[in-house]
Design a protein around this motif. Structure first.
Motif, PDB file in Angstrom:
ATOM      1  N   GLU A  34      61.014  17.781  46.250  1.00 23.47           N
ATOM      2  CA  GLU A  34      62.231  18.239  46.939  1.00 23.47           C
ATOM      3  C   GLU A  34      63.470  17.856  46.152  1.00 23.47           C
ATOM      4  OE1 GLU A  34      62.730  17.625  51.122  1.00 23.47           O
ATOM      5  OE2 GLU A  34      60.568  17.573  51.453  1.00 23.47           O
ATOM      6  N   PHE A  36      66.579  16.665  46.759  1.00 25.40           N
ATOM      7  CA  PHE A  36      67.284  15.381  46.844  1.00 25.40           C
ATOM      8  C   PHE A  36      66.356  14.208  46.565  1.00 25.40           C
ATOM      9  CE2 PHE A  36      65.482  15.392  51.079  1.00 25.40           C
ATOM     10  CZ  PHE A  36      65.277  14.048  51.357  1.00 25.40           C
ATOM     11  N   ASN A 207      54.512  21.663  58.751  1.00 25.15           N
ATOM     12  CA  ASN A 207      55.753  20.910  58.929  1.00 25.15           C
ATOM     13  C   ASN A 207      56.854  21.832  59.448  1.00 25.15           C
ATOM     14  OD1 ASN A 207      57.635  18.627  58.495  1.00 25.15           O
ATOM     15  ND2 ASN A 207      58.550  19.993  56.993  1.00 25.15           N
ATOM     16  N   PHE A 244      61.881  23.197  63.845  1.00 26.26           N
ATOM     17  CA  PHE A 244      61.994  21.913  63.147  1.00 26.26           C
ATOM     18  C   PHE A 244      61.510  20.747  64.016  1.00 26.26           C
ATOM     19  CE2 PHE A 244      65.036  24.777  61.148  1.00 26.26           C
ATOM     20  CZ  PHE A 244      64.765  24.620  59.798  1.00 26.26           C
ATOM     21  N   LEU A 271      71.810  11.647  64.435  1.00 25.72           N
ATOM     22  CA  LEU A 271      73.048  12.003  63.744  1.00 25.72           C
ATOM     23  C   LEU A 271      73.750  10.766  63.177  1.00 25.72           C
ATOM     24  CD1 LEU A 271      74.300  14.727  63.321  1.00 25.72           C
ATOM     25  CD2 LEU A 271      75.662  14.415  65.390  1.00 25.72           C
ATOM     26  N   LYS A 298      63.552  15.350  73.096  1.00 24.84           N
ATOM     27  CA  LYS A 298      62.535  15.922  72.212  1.00 24.84           C
ATOM     28  C   LYS A 298      61.125  15.719  72.767  1.00 24.84           C
ATOM     29  CE  LYS A 298      65.437  15.284  68.210  1.00 24.84           C
ATOM     30  NZ  LYS A 298      66.029  14.124  67.563  1.00 24.84           N
ATOM     31  N   GLU A 313      58.725  12.435  61.680  1.00 26.79           N
ATOM     32  CA  GLU A 313      59.822  12.234  60.708  1.00 26.79           C
ATOM     33  C   GLU A 313      61.043  11.715  61.430  1.00 26.79           C
ATOM     34  OE1 GLU A 313      61.236  15.347  58.036  1.00 26.79           O
ATOM     35  OE2 GLU A 313      59.165  15.890  57.587  1.00 26.79           O
ATOM     36  N   TRP A 356      60.720   8.954  57.369  1.00 22.44           N
ATOM     37  CA  TRP A 356      60.935   9.723  56.158  1.00 22.44           C
ATOM     38  C   TRP A 356      61.889   8.918  55.325  1.00 22.44           C
ATOM     39  CZ3 TRP A 356      58.133  13.594  54.533  1.00 22.44           C
ATOM     40  CH2 TRP A 356      58.600  14.458  53.552  1.00 22.44           C
ATOM     41  N   TRP A 430      70.564  25.104  63.406  1.00 21.78           N
ATOM     42  CA  TRP A 430      71.492  25.677  62.424  1.00 21.78           C
ATOM     43  C   TRP A 430      72.670  26.297  63.166  1.00 21.78           C
ATOM     44  CZ3 TRP A 430      68.900  28.770  57.846  1.00 21.78           C
ATOM     45  CH2 TRP A 430      68.070  27.899  57.126  1.00 21.78           C
TER      46      TRP A 430
HETATM   47  O1  LIG Z   1      60.999  17.668  53.989  1.00 21.63           O
HETATM   48  C1  LIG Z   1      61.948  17.099  54.841  1.00 21.63           C
HETATM   49  C2  LIG Z   1      62.155  18.008  56.017  1.00 21.63           C
HETATM   50  O2  LIG Z   1      60.969  18.048  56.809  1.00 21.63           O
HETATM   51  C3  LIG Z   1      63.357  17.602  56.851  1.00 21.63           C
HETATM   52  O3  LIG Z   1      63.804  18.735  57.537  1.00 21.63           O
HETATM   53  C4  LIG Z   1      65.024  18.636  58.233  1.00 21.63           C
HETATM   54  C5  LIG Z   1      64.881  17.773  59.456  1.00 21.63           C
HETATM   55  O4  LIG Z   1      66.069  17.721  60.162  1.00 21.63           O
HETATM   56  C6  LIG Z   1      66.625  18.968  60.583  1.00 21.63           C
HETATM   57  O5  LIG Z   1      67.876  18.690  61.148  1.00 21.63           O
HETATM   58  C7  LIG Z   1      67.907  17.780  62.229  1.00 21.63           C
HETATM   59  C8  LIG Z   1      67.669  18.555  63.494  1.00 21.63           C
HETATM   60  O6  LIG Z   1      67.798  17.709  64.634  1.00 21.63           O
HETATM   61  C9  LIG Z   1      69.088  17.097  64.747  1.00 21.63           C
HETATM   62  O7  LIG Z   1      69.080  16.300  65.920  1.00 21.63           O
HETATM   63  C10 LIG Z   1      69.347  16.212  63.524  1.00 21.63           C
HETATM   64  O8  LIG Z   1      70.626  15.618  63.630  1.00 21.63           O
HETATM   65  C11 LIG Z   1      69.245  17.066  62.251  1.00 21.63           C
HETATM   66  O9  LIG Z   1      69.310  16.200  61.111  1.00 21.63           O
HETATM   67  C12 LIG Z   1      66.829  19.884  59.388  1.00 21.63           C
HETATM   68  O10 LIG Z   1      67.254  21.144  59.840  1.00 21.63           O
HETATM   69  C13 LIG Z   1      65.529  20.005  58.611  1.00 21.63           C
HETATM   70  O11 LIG Z   1      65.735  20.753  57.423  1.00 21.63           O
HETATM   71  O12 LIG Z   1      64.448  17.217  56.033  1.00 21.63           O
HETATM   72  C14 LIG Z   1      64.247  16.290  55.014  1.00 21.63           C
HETATM   73  C15 LIG Z   1      63.252  16.884  54.100  1.00 21.63           C
HETATM   74  O13 LIG Z   1      63.098  16.060  52.976  1.00 21.63           O
END
Ligand SMILES: O[C@@H]1[C@@H](O)[C@H](O[C@@H]2CO[C@@H](O[C@@H]3CO[C@@H](O)[C@H](O)[C@H]3O)[C@H](O)[C@H]2O)OC[C@H]1O
Length: 493
Positions: A34, A36, A207, A244, A271, A298, A313, A356, A430
């Motif tokens: 990935e 980052f 995932n 997600f 957050l 959740k 995660e 994670w 999103w």
């Molecule tokens: O591979 C990982 C990947 O699985 C991970 O995906 C992200 C997980 O977080 C998602 O956003 C969260 C959604 O819920 C809110 O409450 C949180 O504040 C947000 O952070 C995000 O959309 C996914 O892409 O991300 C890290 C990768 O390395």
């Protein structure tokens, strides 16, 4: 002698019916690289393609996955030292030993279908995919660590994130029956391969699915469950919620009987662990309530049905001295508080969790590749450029480029004034702002930077390339002590 784990009501138990709480971390950035985590822009398939173009297929293969040798000239002798490459170095026995020393007992291994099946040669198993996976599963087993195999990328992409490695914000997996058939087939093959392995706690078939219709996910779980159980009825299935891993409301009412021996995976990112926190975390009552509410929400659906929850995660990201300067320590102390407070909540619930991330280049991992290594030296300026342009979507700090993208958000808001029309799936994960970040920065700008990443390798010798790959080896890495200290305190005694 270990036994297969299984789900019993809301708990995971061993062969004697004793409860086992899985506490561990995700091995991301390895069999699913990935941006980052390893320091490139965009997606893994892009850097693999362009690196092969810049330095040739063979040399690029040497970086990713080929055992090589390096000649080290000493005054009087020439030593030939056998060296591994990226996949070999990223996780070895030393990693497993360190992991165990923290008292943790489970690693969730993120894998990509691309290691096992080629898009141009579908349904033909690539046996070499198992070479590294077998090695790591065995290394973990040797140290008494369970593994959970997590399919992080699905053919066509199961969500619009960079981590599903398909280069688009639209997921084709849900629209093409053939992609679904292929993944069911692949999981059946993987299960056939690991059916007798008791240190494999189970399979996490997908995932972070993001199925706009919700029903496609249930259908996929039905099919993958049947495929896996046709060859292996011993392993737990860890099923991520939709959108997600946040939403179970589209799951069937009879999930508990329909998929026996399944646990349900939430991803509980708070957050407060990220640069975009609403305010600095100070452990205020309201902040703790907010973290708790978001976690409860959740898992609500799962609890209401008495099913088993697994937090697959979660975890903060961290500030870096080179970018955040004098604020770094203060920011990180706050993030460790978030981490600690989440763990206290989990402890109370006897929750199984997988933080994670195990290893990266210094943003989130328990172990990280330090600045002095060949990889980090080579990419120092490039990494700063990535940071400045905020091209990674994960935890990005957009302070240098916000003014560039805000006009796009404003334009859409002005021209599409009905807020309901601004809420495209996967809203609310999103938002409109998030969508613009993902598309404009993480997909578009990144795409133009892939070649620049690969050009860093031009002209390097084989020995140099192997040295760069060796930067990821445990012995060359540093430990994030603040994070590990908190984890150790919450590990099984
Ligand atoms: O591979 C990982 C990947 O699985 C991970 O995906 C992200 C997980 O977080 C998602 O956003 C969260 C959604 O819920 C809110 O409450 C949180 O504040 C947000 O952070 C995000 O959309 C996914 O892409 O991300 C890290 C990768 O390395």
């Amino acid at each position: 002698m270990t036994s297969f784990l299984k789900v019993s009501g809301a708990r995971i138990v061993d062969g004697n019916g004793q409860e086992v709480i899985l506490r561990g971390a995700g091995l991301g950035g390895w069999m699913t690289m990935e941006n980052f985590i390893s320091g490139y822009p965009g997606c893994e398939f892009q850097i693999r393609e362009v690196l092969a173009d810049v330095i040739g297929k063979e040399k690029s293969q040497l970086f990713f996955d080929k055992v090589g040798s390096r000649y080290i000239s000493l005054p009087s002798i020439i030593l030939v030292k056998s060296l591994g490459q990226f996949l070999e170095n990223f996780f070895g026995e030393a990693d497993a030993a360190f992991f165990k020393s923290l008292g943790l007992n489970c690693i969730r291994i993120a894998i990509s279908y691309r290691h096992f099946e080629d898009d141009l040669n579908p349904r033909v198993l690539k046996p070499e995919g198992f070479r590294h996976l077998d090695r790591v599963v065995a290394a973990c087993a040797k140290y008494g660590i369970y593994t959970i195999l997590d399919m992080h990328t699905a053919p066509g992409g199961q969500n619009g994130g960079w981590h599903s490695d398909h280069g688009s914000h639209l997921s084709s997996f849900w629209k093409h029956r053939d992609f679904q058939d292929r993944l069911v087939w692949l999981w059946t093959e993987i299960a056939r391969h690991y059916k007798d392995e008791k240190w494999v706690a189970g399979y996490n078939p997908m995932n972070e699915p993001a199925d706009p219709e919700h029903t496609g996910l249930t259908h996929f779980y039905d099919r993958v469950y049947a495929g896996i159980y046709s060859v292996d009825s011993n392993h737990i299935l860890f099923l991520d919620g939709n959108t997600f891993a946040s939403d179970f409301t589209g799951f069937p009412e009879d999930a508990g009987t329909r998929w026996p021996n399944a646990a349900y995976a939430i991803h509980d990112y708070s957050l407060y662990g990220f640069p975009k926190a609403p305010e600095p975390y100070v452990r205020a009552e309201e902040q703790r309530r907010r973290i708790h509410r978001s976690y409860q929400k959740k898992r609500e659906w799962i609890d209401q049905r008495g099913l088993c929850v697994w937090n697959g995660e979660w975890g903060p990201v961290y500030a870096r001295k080179e970018y955040d300067g004098d604020l770094t320590d203060e920011i990180n102390e706050r993030r460790y508080m978030v981490l600690n407070d989440q763990l206290e909540m989990y402890q109370q619930d006897r929750l199984s969790w997988s933080i994670w991330l195990y290893k990266d280049i210094g943003f989130q991992g328990m172990v990280y590749v330090p600045h002095e290594t060949p990889y980090m030296k080579l990419f120092k300026d490039f990494l700063y450029k990535k940071y400045r342009l905020a091209v990674d979507a994960w935890g990005a700090d957009d302070r240098f480029v916000r003014h560039v993208y805000q006009p796009i958000v404003d334009l859409i808001k002005k021209e599409v004034p009905d807020e309901a029309d601004q809420r495209l799936y996967p809203y609310p994960i999103w938002t409109l702002e998030r969508r613009v970040e993902v598309l404009a920065r993480n997909i578009l700008v990144s795409e133009f930077m892939v070649r620049e990443w690969a050009e860093h390798f031009r002209g390097l010798s084989e020995a140099d390339i192997l040295g760069i790959a060796e930067s990821f080896k445990f012995e060359n890495c540093m430990e994030r002590d603040g994070l590990n200290k908190v984890l150790r305190a919450h590990a099984p005694k």
